[in-house]
Design an enzyme around this catalytic site. Structure first.
Site: not given
Length: 206
Positions: A83, A113, A140
């Site tokens: 989506n 990092h 989501g």
């Protein structure tokens, strides 16, 4: 020093390297074309995706915008659905199986990092691969962090931060994401409302 090779081998590398920068720019141009395709031309999306990603199976469906760094490190299987606003930092390989659903605003990160400021300030990164099995649903606003593997048939609840492996056939939720329970036959028709719905689950039924 070959920073492309170092990146792909999981060693510290400099993303500001000239070759890597050129590769990201080339990917950005392809993404621009994909993300700005007018609705009447959405039928061209699968072909454009195949020009961006390393491998795309049958019947892909991806809603723009899609964002990634290199594209060639992303491999998705058949019936892949994503989506709006999928972000993939694909400095290392991202492999996604068949029949995977990705909800809006999901981020998959392979790049990290250094914890120490000195190498971080000098621009170094590292990248670890992400593997997502078959039949996985990612809710989501979830974030998948470097080095994570998610097993077949797993479901990741919305808003989860996945910083460790998730076993197959598991419902996992939270920050940090943790397995809650196994997905069982009792889950076939039961939804969050508590009501059961009678769906045709036979593979032979359209």
């Amino acid at each position: 020093m070959d920073h492309v090779k170092r990146m792909l081998e999981g060693l510290p590398y400099l993303p500001a390297d000239e070759t890597l920068t050129a590769q990201r720019e080339a990917c950005a141009r392809k993404l621009f074309a994909f993300n700005h395709l007018p609705p009447e031309r959405w039928g061209e999306r699968p072909a454009l995706l195949r020009g961006i990603l390393g491998h795309v199976g049958a019947n892909p469906e991806v809603n723009a915008p899609l964002l990634c760094d290199y594209g060639y490190n992303i491999h998705v299987g058949d019936d892949f659905y994503a989506n709006y606003n999928l972000v993939v930092l694909d400095a290392a390989p991202v492999r996604i199986g068949d029949h995977c659903f990705i909800a809006p605003n999901v981020a998959i990160y392979t790049a990290g990092h250094p914890l120490h400021a000195d190498p971080r300030n000098r621009g170094y990164e590292y990248a670890l691969p992400v593997t997502i099995g078959h039949n996985v649903w990612i809710g989501g606003n979830s974030v998948i962090l470097p080095g994570v593997s998610i097993g077949d048939n797993a479901v990741i609840g919305a808003g989860s931060i996945v910083n460790r492996d998730v076993p197959a056939n598991t419902l996992a939720v939270g920050n940090p994401c943790r397995p809650i329970r196994h997905i069982t036959e009792d889950d076939r028709c039961l939804y969050r409302t508590g009501h059961a719905f009678d769906f045709p689950f036979s593979a032979a039924t359209p």
